[in-house]
Design a protein around this motif. Structure first.
Motif, short mmCIF file in Angstrom:
data_model
loop_
_atom_site.label_atom_id
_atom_site.label_comp_id
_atom_site.label_asym_id
_atom_site.label_seq_id
_atom_site.Cartn_x
_atom_site.Cartn_y
_atom_site.Cartn_z
N ASN A 103 1.07 4.06 -3.01
CA ASN A 103 0.90 5.50 -2.80
C ASN A 103 2.08 6.29 -3.37
O ASN A 103 1.91 7.34 -3.99
CB ASN A 103 0.75 5.79 -1.30
CG ASN A 103 -0.56 5.29 -0.74
OD1 ASN A 103 -1.53 5.12 -1.48
ND2 ASN A 103 -0.59 5.04 0.55
N THR A 104 3.29 5.78 -3.15
CA THR A 104 4.48 6.43 -3.69
C THR A 104 4.43 6.45 -5.21
O THR A 104 4.72 7.47 -5.86
CB THR A 104 5.75 5.70 -3.23
OG1 THR A 104 5.81 5.70 -1.80
CG2 THR A 104 7.00 6.36 -3.79
N ASN A 122 1.80 6.23 -7.15
CA ASN A 122 0.72 7.07 -7.65
C ASN A 122 1.13 8.54 -7.72
O ASN A 122 0.73 9.27 -8.62
CB ASN A 122 -0.52 6.91 -6.76
CG ASN A 122 -1.75 7.52 -7.39
OD1 ASN A 122 -2.09 7.22 -8.54
ND2 ASN A 122 -2.43 8.37 -6.65
N ALA A 123 1.97 8.96 -6.75
CA ALA A 123 2.44 10.35 -6.76
C ALA A 123 3.45 10.58 -7.89
O ALA A 123 3.52 11.69 -8.43
CB ALA A 123 3.08 10.68 -5.41
N SER A 165 0.83 -1.20 0.00
CA SER A 165 0.00 0.00 0.00
C SER A 165 0.87 1.25 0.00
O SER A 165 0.59 2.22 -0.71
CB SER A 165 -0.93 0.00 1.22
OG SER A 165 -1.89 -1.01 1.12
N VAL A 166 1.94 1.22 0.79
CA VAL A 166 2.88 2.34 0.80
C VAL A 166 3.53 2.50 -0.57
O VAL A 166 3.65 3.62 -1.10
CB VAL A 166 3.95 2.13 1.89
CG1 VAL A 166 5.05 3.19 1.77
CG2 VAL A 166 3.32 2.19 3.27
#
Length: 527
Positions: free
Chosen positions: A303-304, A306-307, A299-300
Motif C-alpha cells: 500500500n505504501t 502504491n502511493a 500488504s502494508v
C-alpha cells in the motif's frame, strides 16, 4: 522571542514549570509571538541519579524466543564502539520479515545487561515519530521536560547525550534519512543503530549491515526449536517447509508458532500453504492477536509503495509470476512506457528491499511472489505501446493481468535465432526457469497460443541439448494447450504432435511415438 526565568527558591524538584504566551502586533502587520517559560532551578539536571542513568531504557520484550543463524551479525554489532569515535550510525537493512528488529532488540538487551545505557528505542517511521521518541527520553531523564514543546525536549535529550558516552539509541523502521539527519550529526558519543527495510543512501550517515535469508541449516533449527520436533522423520518435512517459506525468519516463526499451538503436522501445514497460501500466510497462532504475519507486513508495504510509485507495483506484480531466480532486466524493458520508467520502478523496489537488483538482473524472494499472487489485482494492467511491439502472433488487447503480461514479456524476450543455435544457449538457460514458472500459472483464453509457443521453444532448446526427459513434459503441455485452443485438426496441433513424437523417439518410446506421427500426417494431408 522566548525568555527563560528562574523563580524564587521553591523547594527544588517539587517546583513545576510555568508557561505563558502572547502575541504582539506591530504597525506594519508583523506578528511576534512572545513566550515565557519558567523552569525550576534544576530543570537542566537529570531527575534520576547519574549512576542510574545507565539502567534507563524503554526496550520492548524480545519478539522471538528462538534466534538462529545471526551470530556473525550480532558479533558485528557488539564490536561497534560506544565511546565517541566519530562513527555516527550503523544501519541494519533488509526486506520485511528478515529479522532486523529482532536482531537489534537482542543486541540492545545485551547492551543494557552489560551495564551500559541509557538504551532508548525510537519509532523512526516519520519525522514526527523521531521527535516524539527523543522527547520521551528527555521526559524520562527529567519529567519537567514534559512541559516543553516536543522539538525543544528532543533537542535537550540530544544535548544531554552529547555530554556522556556509553548510551545506545535505536531508530527502528526508518523510512527516510532526512528524518534522522538533524540529529545523527550531533550524536557521536555513543552508539546509534538504524533499522530500515529501505535500501536508501545512508552512506553519509554511517556504515550498514545487510541481512539476508537464513541458511537451510539455521531455518531447520528454528522450526525444530519452536515446534519441538527434533526426530529424523520430522526433519525432511521441516526442511521442505523451510524451503517453501524461502528461509525467511518471520515466516518460519509464524509457521512454527502455528504448528506448536495447534499441534498441526508439518505435512498438513505444507499442503495447506501450497493449496491456500493467502489463508495460511495471513493466519497467526491462535490466541496471539499481536503476532505479525507475512501477509500483514507486506500488504502494508504494498500500500505504501502504491502511493509512492504505482509503476513499481505494476512491475512487482509481473515479477510475482516468474521464478525466484535472476531475471534479465531487458525482459521488463517494454513493460512500462519508457525504459527509464522501468529503471526508476526497479530502483524503488530495490529501495524497499523487495527485489535484489544488479546491473543485469532482478530477483524476487519466492515468498514475496506468493503473497503478491494472493492479493487481488485492482484492475487489469494496461499494455503500453512498448509491450505491444513484442507481442508475436497475437492481437494486442487493451489490458492484461499480471500473469498475462509476464508471459507476453517473456515471449517477446526469447532469442530471435532458433533454439538449437548454440550462440543463444546461455540466454535460453537463463530464461528457462521463468518459462517453466509462467507456464504453471493460469492464463487467459487469448494467451494459450502464446503459452504453447513459449513451451514449444523451451522444449526445442532442451531437446537440442540432449535433455529429452526434461523436454517431454513441456511438449506434452504445449500439445494439450494447442489442441484445446485450436481443435484436434488444426495444423498447429499437427506440429505439436510431430514434436512430441520426436521426443518420444529420442527416449526410445517408439510404440508411443508412431500413432502420434500418423495422426500428424493425417492432419497435414487433410489440410
Amino acid at each position: 522571542m522566548t525568555d527563560a526565568q528562574t523563580p524564587p527558591a521553591s523547594g527544588g524538584r517539587s517546583a513545576a514549570a510555568g508557561h505563558s504566551s502572547g502575541v504582539i502586533a506591530t504597525g506594519d502587520q508583523a506578528r511576534i509571538e512572545q513566550r515565557t517559560l519558567v523552569l525550576p532551578p534544576d530543570a537542566l539536571l537529570a531527575a534520576i541519579p547519574d549512576e542510574a542513568i545507565s539502567r534507563l531504557n524503554n526496550l520492548p520484550a524480545t519478539d522471538s524466543h528462538v534466534f538462529k543463524g545471526r551470530d556473525d551479525a550480532l558479533a558485528a554489532l557488539r564490536e561497534l564502539p560506544s565511546t565517541g569515535t566519530g562513527i555516527v550510525a550503523q544501519s541494519v537493512r533488509g526486506m520485511g520479515g528478515i529479522g532486523k528488529t529482532t536482531l537489534v532488540l537482542l543486541h540492545a538487551h545485551a547492551y543494557l545487561a552489560a551495564g551500559r545505557g541509557p538504551v532508548w528505542w525510537i519509532d523512526a517511521s516519520s519525522t514526527a515519530a523521531v521527535t516524539a521518541g527523543l522527547a520521551s527520553l528527555a521526559v524520562a531523564l527529567n519529567p519537567v521536560h514534559g512541559a516543553l514543546p516536543l522539538d525543544e525536549a528532543a533537542d535537550w535529550a540530544v544535548t544531554r547525550l552529547q555530554g556522556r558516552t556509553g548510551w545506545l539509541l535505536v531508530f527502528d523502521n526508518a523510512e527516510d534519512p532526512a528524518d534522522l539527519r538533524p540529529y545523527l550529526g550531533r550524536l557521536s558519543t555513543g552508539q546509534v543503530l538504524v533499522t530500515t527495510r529501505r535500501d536508501l543512501a545512508w552512506q553519509d550517515l554511517g556504515t550498514s549491515l545487510r541481512l539476508e535469508t537464513l541458511t537451510p541449516e539455521a531455518s531447520l533449527s528454528v522450526l525444530q526449536e519452536i515446534t519441538g520436533c527434533h526426530s529424523d522423520s520430522d526433519a525432511a518435512t521441516l526442511i521442505e517447509l523451510a524451503e517453501e517459506l524461502g528461509h525467511l525468519p518471520l515466516a518460519l516463526q509464524q509457521a512454527g508458532a502455528y504448528l506448536a499451538q495447534t499441534r498441526t503436522s508439518a505435512e498438513s501445514y505444507l499442503a495447506q500453504l501450497r493449496s491456500d497460501p493467502a489463508g495460511v500466510l495471513a493466519a497467526g497462532a491462535p490466541g496471539d492477536p499481536q503476532q505479525r504475519t507475512i501477509a500483514q507486513l507486506w500488504s502494508v508495504t504494498l500500500n505504501t509503495l502504491n502511493a509512492r510509485d504505482p509503476h513499481a507495483v505494476t512491475l512487482l506484480r509481473i515479477l510475482a509470476y516468474y521464478a525466484p531466480d535472476p531475471l534479465p532486466r531487458h525482459v521488463l524493458t517494454p513493460a512500462l512506457p519508457t525504459p527509464r520508467a522501468v529503471d526508476q520502478a526497479l530502483g524503488t523496489l530495490a529501495a524497499y528491499s523487495l527485489v535484489t537488483l544488479t546491473e543485469a538482473t532482478v530477483t524476487v524472494h519466492r515468498l514475496v511472489q506468493t503473497v503478491l499472487r494472493t492479493i487481488p489485482e485492482p484492475a487489469p494492467i494496461p499494455e503500453p505501446s512498448g509491450l505491444r511491439r513484442f507481442l508475436r502472433r497475437r492481437k494486442p488487447t487493451p489490458a492484461s493481468t499480471a500473469s498475462e503480461s509476464a508471459l507476453s514479456l517473456l515471449h517477446g524476450a526469447m532469442p530471435s535465432r532458433r533454439p538449437d543455435d548454440v550462440r543463444d544457449w546461455p540466454e535460453w538457460q537463463t530464461l528457462l526457469p521463468h518459462m517453466q514458472a509462467v507456464s504453471g500459472h493460469k492464463q487467459g483464453p487469448g494467451m494459450t497460443p502464446q503459452l504453447a509457443m513459449v513451451l514449444g521453444q523451451a522444449s526445442f532448446y532442451l531437446g537440442a541439448r540432449g535433455q529429452a526427459p526434461e523436454a517431454l513434459p513441456l511438449k506434452e503441455r504445449a500439445l494439450q494447450i494447442t489442441e484445446a485452443a485450436l481443435g484436434p485438426d488444426h495444423p498447429d496441433t499437427a506440429l505439436r504432435l510431430g514434436n512430441l513424437a520426436s521426443t518420444l523417439s529420442d527416449l526410445g518410446r517408439h510404440t508411443e511415438a508412431l500413432p502420434l506421427k500418423e495422426r500428424a500426417l493425417q492432419i497435414t494431408e487433410a489440410a
